[in-house]
Scaffold this motif. Structure first.
Motif, mmCIF file in Angstrom:
data_model
loop_
_atom_site.group_PDB
_atom_site.id
_atom_site.type_symbol
_atom_site.label_atom_id
_atom_site.label_comp_id
_atom_site.label_asym_id
_atom_site.label_seq_id
_atom_site.Cartn_x
_atom_site.Cartn_y
_atom_site.Cartn_z
ATOM 1 N N MET A 1 5.920 37.214 143.245
ATOM 2 C CA MET A 1 5.418 35.998 142.637
ATOM 3 C C MET A 1 5.452 36.097 141.103
ATOM 4 S SD MET A 1 4.234 33.116 143.625
ATOM 5 C CE MET A 1 3.115 31.828 143.371
ATOM 6 N N ILE A 2 5.087 37.260 140.585
ATOM 7 C CA ILE A 2 5.072 37.441 139.135
ATOM 8 C C ILE A 2 6.486 37.325 138.577
ATOM 9 C CG2 ILE A 2 4.649 39.121 137.295
ATOM 10 C CD1 ILE A 2 2.221 40.031 138.871
ATOM 11 N N SER A 3 7.461 37.879 139.296
ATOM 12 C CA SER A 3 8.841 37.796 138.799
ATOM 13 C C SER A 3 9.318 36.351 138.735
ATOM 14 C CB SER A 3 9.784 38.630 139.659
ATOM 15 O OG SER A 3 9.873 38.098 140.960
ATOM 16 N N PHE A 4 8.829 35.496 139.646
ATOM 17 C CA PHE A 4 9.178 34.075 139.595
ATOM 18 C C PHE A 4 8.707 33.466 138.288
ATOM 19 C CE2 PHE A 4 7.669 29.704 140.152
ATOM 20 C CZ PHE A 4 8.879 29.072 140.405
ATOM 21 N N PHE A 5 7.459 33.742 137.906
ATOM 22 C CA PHE A 5 6.919 33.180 136.674
ATOM 23 C C PHE A 5 7.636 33.734 135.447
ATOM 24 C CE2 PHE A 5 3.177 32.434 139.447
ATOM 25 C CZ PHE A 5 3.202 31.059 139.377
ATOM 26 N N LEU A 6 8.001 35.005 135.487
ATOM 27 C CA LEU A 6 8.745 35.573 134.370
ATOM 28 C C LEU A 6 10.120 34.933 134.252
ATOM 29 C CD1 LEU A 6 7.812 39.352 134.640
ATOM 30 C CD2 LEU A 6 6.975 37.680 132.990
ATOM 31 N N ASN A 7 10.757 34.649 135.379
ATOM 32 C CA ASN A 7 12.063 33.996 135.350
ATOM 33 C C ASN A 7 11.963 32.579 134.801
ATOM 34 O OD1 ASN A 7 13.377 36.225 136.350
ATOM 35 N ND2 ASN A 7 13.241 35.559 138.462
ATOM 36 N N VAL A 8 10.919 31.851 135.182
ATOM 37 C CA VAL A 8 10.725 30.492 134.675
ATOM 38 C C VAL A 8 10.428 30.540 133.189
ATOM 39 C CG1 VAL A 8 9.231 28.452 134.810
ATOM 40 C CG2 VAL A 8 9.984 29.579 136.897
ATOM 41 N N TYR A 9 9.600 31.483 132.778
ATOM 42 C CA TYR A 9 9.261 31.658 131.366
ATOM 43 C C TYR A 9 10.532 31.958 130.564
ATOM 44 C CZ TYR A 9 6.870 33.662 127.297
ATOM 45 O OH TYR A 9 6.432 33.936 126.040
ATOM 46 N N GLU A 10 11.326 32.876 131.057
ATOM 47 C CA GLU A 10 12.575 33.229 130.386
ATOM 48 C C GLU A 10 13.519 32.031 130.332
ATOM 49 O OE1 GLU A 10 16.168 36.542 130.765
ATOM 50 O OE2 GLU A 10 14.723 36.309 132.383
ATOM 51 N N TYR A 11 13.586 31.280 131.417
ATOM 52 C CA TYR A 11 14.439 30.098 131.474
ATOM 53 C C TYR A 11 14.030 29.075 130.414
ATOM 54 C CZ TYR A 11 16.601 25.831 133.207
ATOM 55 O OH TYR A 11 17.312 24.663 133.303
ATOM 56 N N ASP A 12 12.726 28.842 130.284
ATOM 57 C CA ASP A 12 12.226 27.867 129.309
ATOM 58 C C ASP A 12 12.540 28.291 127.877
ATOM 59 O OD1 ASP A 12 11.260 26.290 131.353
ATOM 60 O OD2 ASP A 12 9.189 26.991 131.174
ATOM 61 N N VAL A 13 12.323 29.562 127.566
ATOM 62 C CA VAL A 13 12.608 30.055 126.216
ATOM 63 C C VAL A 13 14.107 29.971 125.936
ATOM 64 C CG1 VAL A 13 12.558 32.075 124.696
ATOM 65 C CG2 VAL A 13 10.558 31.519 126.074
ATOM 66 N N ASN A 14 14.921 30.379 126.903
ATOM 67 C CA ASN A 14 16.379 30.301 126.732
ATOM 68 C C ASN A 14 16.854 28.865 126.569
ATOM 69 O OD1 ASN A 14 17.060 33.010 126.669
ATOM 70 N ND2 ASN A 14 17.119 33.156 128.894
ATOM 71 N N GLN A 15 16.230 27.946 127.278
ATOM 72 C CA GLN A 15 16.593 26.531 127.149
ATOM 73 C C GLN A 15 16.313 26.038 125.730
ATOM 74 O OE1 GLN A 15 14.499 23.915 129.865
ATOM 75 N NE2 GLN A 15 16.434 22.966 130.439
ATOM 76 N N PHE A 16 15.194 26.455 125.154
ATOM 77 C CA PHE A 16 14.858 26.079 123.784
ATOM 78 C C PHE A 16 15.854 26.702 122.803
ATOM 79 C CE2 PHE A 16 12.240 26.911 119.888
ATOM 80 C CZ PHE A 16 12.192 25.596 119.452
ATOM 81 N N LEU A 17 16.170 27.970 122.999
ATOM 82 C CA LEU A 17 17.125 28.643 122.112
ATOM 83 C C LEU A 17 18.513 28.012 122.205
ATOM 84 C CD1 LEU A 17 16.073 32.368 122.640
ATOM 85 C CD2 LEU A 17 15.551 30.887 120.689
ATOM 86 N N THR A 18 18.924 27.644 123.398
ATOM 87 C CA THR A 18 20.216 26.970 123.582
ATOM 88 C C THR A 18 20.228 25.636 122.863
ATOM 89 O OG1 THR A 18 20.543 28.057 125.704
ATOM 90 C CG2 THR A 18 21.838 26.070 125.300
ATOM 91 N N PHE A 19 19.118 24.909 122.955
ATOM 92 C CA PHE A 19 19.003 23.629 122.244
ATOM 93 C C PHE A 19 19.169 23.845 120.743
ATOM 94 C CE2 PHE A 19 16.348 20.810 119.708
ATOM 95 C CZ PHE A 19 16.869 19.570 120.042
ATOM 96 N N LEU A 20 18.502 24.859 120.213
ATOM 97 C CA LEU A 20 18.591 25.135 118.779
ATOM 98 C C LEU A 20 20.024 25.465 118.370
ATOM 99 C CD1 LEU A 20 15.367 27.296 118.261
ATOM 100 C CD2 LEU A 20 15.702 24.899 117.620
ATOM 101 N N GLN A 21 20.707 26.258 119.182
ATOM 102 C CA GLN A 21 22.093 26.622 118.872
ATOM 103 C C GLN A 21 23.020 25.413 118.961
ATOM 104 O OE1 GLN A 21 22.772 29.679 121.751
ATOM 105 N NE2 GLN A 21 22.032 31.313 120.414
#
Length: 99
Positions: free
Chosen positions: A1-21
């Motif tokens: 369950m914790i790995s699911f939340f870490l994956n979602v967290y990572e996905y959200d941060v990466n989505q923001f970074l991709t937007f910035l790029q």
């Protein structure tokens, strides 16, 4: 369950970074860039307010961590608030309706 939340967290941060790029934002993160990201997600990506609130919360946590670890000098999420959501309660069927 914790790995699911870490994956979602990572996905959200990466989505923001991709937007910035993709939008050629400067290396200095600002509230304006976050607001543009939120507008982009709600408009073009058609995100729901609850999903966007999760992304905002994720970015706030990421910022606090980055400041604590001295990766960032200022909190670019200051003044960014979560969106209002339609907090309708779910309607459950009663036992007679189910029968």
């Amino acid at each position: 369950m914790i790995s699911f939340f870490l994956n979602v967290y990572e996905y959200d941060v990466n989505q923001f970074l991709t937007f910035l790029q993709n939008h050629e934002c400067s290396t200095e993160l600002t509230k304006t860039q976050v607001r543009r990201f939120i507008q982009y997600q709600l408009g073009i990506s058609n995100q729901k307010p609850r999903s966007m609130n999760r992304k905002i919360s994720c970015l706030q946590s990421f910022t606090k961590y980055s400041i604590l670890e001295k990766y960032l000098k200022h909190d670019f999420m200051t003044g960014i608030e979560t969106l209002k959501t339609n907090d309708e309660l779910l309607v459950y069927m009663k036992l007679p309706d189910l029968q």
